[in-house]
Design an enzyme around this catalytic site. Structure first.
Site, mmCIF file in Angstrom:
data_model
loop_
_atom_site.group_PDB
_atom_site.id
_atom_site.type_symbol
_atom_site.label_atom_id
_atom_site.label_comp_id
_atom_site.label_asym_id
_atom_site.label_seq_id
_atom_site.Cartn_x
_atom_site.Cartn_y
_atom_site.Cartn_z
ATOM 1 N N ASN A 10 0.576 -0.855 -0.667
ATOM 2 C CA ASN A 10 -0.588 -0.022 -0.093
ATOM 3 C C ASN A 10 0.649 1.579 0.137
ATOM 4 O O ASN A 10 1.152 1.648 1.048
ATOM 5 C CB ASN A 10 -0.576 0.165 1.051
ATOM 6 C CG ASN A 10 -1.189 1.231 1.171
ATOM 7 O OD1 ASN A 10 -1.656 1.738 0.840
ATOM 8 N ND2 ASN A 10 -1.634 1.145 2.605
ATOM 9 N N TRP A 11 0.637 1.684 -1.326
ATOM 10 C CA TRP A 11 2.176 3.097 -1.636
ATOM 11 C C TRP A 11 1.484 4.265 -0.741
ATOM 12 O O TRP A 11 1.690 5.123 -0.783
ATOM 13 C CB TRP A 11 2.534 3.116 -2.958
ATOM 14 C CG TRP A 11 3.234 2.395 -3.271
ATOM 15 C CD1 TRP A 11 3.530 1.003 -3.062
ATOM 16 C CD2 TRP A 11 3.445 2.230 -4.893
ATOM 17 N NE1 TRP A 11 4.547 0.707 -3.841
ATOM 18 C CE2 TRP A 11 4.410 1.347 -5.362
ATOM 19 C CE3 TRP A 11 3.214 3.097 -6.365
ATOM 20 C CZ2 TRP A 11 4.775 0.794 -6.089
ATOM 21 C CZ3 TRP A 11 4.144 2.656 -6.717
ATOM 22 C CH2 TRP A 11 5.000 1.738 -6.985
ATOM 23 N N LYS A 12 0.310 4.007 -0.383
ATOM 24 C CA LYS A 12 -0.666 5.471 0.616
ATOM 25 C C LYS A 12 -0.435 6.187 -0.755
ATOM 26 O O LYS A 12 -0.549 6.333 -1.666
ATOM 27 C CB LYS A 12 -0.224 5.867 2.016
ATOM 28 C CG LYS A 12 -0.658 4.431 2.642
ATOM 29 C CD LYS A 12 0.028 4.682 3.438
ATOM 30 C CE LYS A 12 -0.090 3.073 4.883
ATOM 31 N NZ LYS A 12 0.418 3.082 6.402
ATOM 32 N N HIS A 98 -9.626 1.495 5.305
ATOM 33 C CA HIS A 98 -7.995 1.901 6.373
ATOM 34 C C HIS A 98 -8.501 2.541 6.774
ATOM 35 O O HIS A 98 -9.443 3.418 7.332
ATOM 36 C CB HIS A 98 -6.763 1.954 5.074
ATOM 37 C CG HIS A 98 -5.897 2.034 5.514
ATOM 38 N ND1 HIS A 98 -5.232 3.231 6.740
ATOM 39 C CD2 HIS A 98 -4.542 0.916 5.061
ATOM 40 C CE1 HIS A 98 -3.998 2.663 6.649
ATOM 41 N NE2 HIS A 98 -3.651 1.530 5.999
ATOM 42 N N GLU A 100 -6.502 4.868 8.437
ATOM 43 C CA GLU A 100 -6.570 6.221 7.797
ATOM 44 C C GLU A 100 -7.893 6.798 7.054
ATOM 45 O O GLU A 100 -7.506 7.863 6.785
ATOM 46 C CB GLU A 100 -4.999 6.814 6.382
ATOM 47 C CG GLU A 100 -4.177 6.281 7.653
ATOM 48 C CD GLU A 100 -2.633 5.743 6.919
ATOM 49 O OE1 GLU A 100 -1.839 5.608 5.855
ATOM 50 O OE2 GLU A 100 -1.649 5.360 7.891
ATOM 51 N N GLU A 166 -5.642 -4.471 11.017
ATOM 52 C CA GLU A 166 -4.135 -3.728 11.120
ATOM 53 C C GLU A 166 -4.002 -2.959 12.172
ATOM 54 O O GLU A 166 -5.112 -2.402 12.288
ATOM 55 C CB GLU A 166 -4.100 -2.867 9.530
ATOM 56 C CG GLU A 166 -4.079 -3.173 8.523
ATOM 57 C CD GLU A 166 -4.053 -2.604 7.569
ATOM 58 O OE1 GLU A 166 -2.274 -3.107 7.325
ATOM 59 O OE2 GLU A 166 -3.824 -1.741 7.285
ATOM 60 N N SER A 212 3.355 -2.289 10.454
ATOM 61 C CA SER A 212 4.781 -1.726 10.509
ATOM 62 C C SER A 212 5.336 -3.640 9.986
ATOM 63 O O SER A 212 6.756 -3.667 10.621
ATOM 64 C CB SER A 212 5.313 -1.473 12.534
ATOM 65 O OG SER A 212 5.237 -1.055 12.380
ATOM 66 N N GLY A 233 2.610 -1.230 3.892
ATOM 67 C CA GLY A 233 2.201 0.229 4.220
ATOM 68 C C GLY A 233 4.910 0.659 4.018
ATOM 69 O O GLY A 233 4.773 0.642 2.432
ATOM 70 N N GLY A 234 5.000 1.281 4.993
ATOM 71 C CA GLY A 234 6.118 1.756 4.600
ATOM 72 C C GLY A 234 7.319 1.092 4.216
ATOM 73 O O GLY A 234 8.197 1.543 2.947
HETATM 74 P P1 PGA Z 1 2.866 0.048 7.660
HETATM 75 O O1 PGA Z 1 1.405 0.617 6.811
HETATM 76 O O2 PGA Z 1 3.345 -0.853 7.216
HETATM 77 O O3 PGA Z 1 3.884 1.657 7.332
HETATM 78 O O4 PGA Z 1 2.575 0.812 9.535
HETATM 79 C C1 PGA Z 1 0.013 -0.577 6.885
HETATM 80 C C2 PGA Z 1 -0.718 0.237 6.030
HETATM 81 O O5 PGA Z 1 -1.040 1.269 6.323
HETATM 82 O O6 PGA Z 1 -2.107 -0.777 5.475
#
Ligand code: PGA
Length: 258
Positions: A10-12, A98, A100, A166, A212, A233-234
């Protein structure tokens, strides 16, 4: 895609330009050899990049997804993007709910409408997870999120859902959930699906973990918590790290099943 393990990047809201998105995609694609045959890799970039990136993986070795979707079908909804539009540019998976987006006011009821729209034709990655542990009723939170989001879905469409557990406190914090936490939540999610539908459907719905995830915790999570993959994510923004996650997932899956 019927892969054994699913790894979603997930590149956000990254990277800032199409050129940079293409470069990252190509780096990941070049590192994702056919030998990772048990791993389904899904890249989820920002919407404007989807169709260009789709062209860069004509064999479909890397699948594409979208990070959100409109709860409406096509029509007079300025700024919205309908599921059919995403599907027509190559997004096979759509993330819904998600944390966010939930933090921006998306309710369980909105999540439910979006999931219903997506699974009519495509596949939804439904995110669930608690804000805190400690004394909080985290099972209760996940139970409500699941029940509301999946309410009224015909069984055949439930099979098009992937659940991503998550925990919000683990997202982007470097604080990964323990394998015990992930394992007990996976069991809880499967039980809830069995109660809502039946065992066969519960078995057909993959449960991913996100929060993470890095190359150095992939092996333990996969080996001991029995998840069906990861929502990253990151770490999905660094090609080498993301490829290491995929390679570790393949190695661990192979060892577990040999
Ligand atoms: P993260 O994000 O791996 O940076 O913790 C995960 C996500 O939001 O899907």
């Amino acid at each position: 895609m019927q892969k054994k393990i699913i790894v979603v990047g997930n590149w956000k809201q990254n990277p800032p330009t199409l050129d940079k998105a293409k470069q990252l995609f190509i780096d990941i694609r070049n590192g994702c050899k056919a030998k990772y045959s048990d791993i389904g890799v899904v890249i989820v970039p920002p919407v404007p990049f989807i169709s260009e990136l789709r062209r860069l993986s004509p064999s479909g070795r890397l699948l594409l997804g979208a990070q959100d979707v409109s709860l409406y079908d096509v029509g007079a909804h300025t700024g919205e993007v309908a599921p059919t539009m995403l599907e027509s540019v190559g997004a096979e998976f759509i993330i819904v709910g998600h944390s966010e987006r939930r933090a921006n006011g998306e309710t369980d009821e909105v999540v439910q409408k979006k999931v219903a729209q997506v699974v009519r034709r495509g596949r939804a990655i439904l995110c669930v997870g608690e804000h805190e542990r400690g004394k909080a009723d985290y099972f209760g939170v996940v139970d409500t999120q699941l029940r509301t989001a999946l309410q009224g879905l015909p069984p055949a469409q439930v099979k098009r859902v992937v659940i991503a557990y998550e925990p919000v406190w683990a997202i982007g914090t470097g604080q990964t959930a323990t394998v015990e936490m992930v394992e007990e939540m996976k069991i809880f999610i499967k039980k809830t699906l069995t109660n809502l539908f039946d065992r066969k459907i519960a078995d057909a719905v993959p449960v991913l973990y996100g929060g993470s995830v890095k190359a150095n915790n992939t092996e333990d999570l996969l080996r001991f918590s029995n998840v069906d993959g990861f929502l990253v994510g990151g770490a999905s923004l660094k090609a080498t790290e993301f490829i290491n996650i995929i390679a570790t997932a393949q190695k661990t899956y192979g060892e577990k099943n040999s």
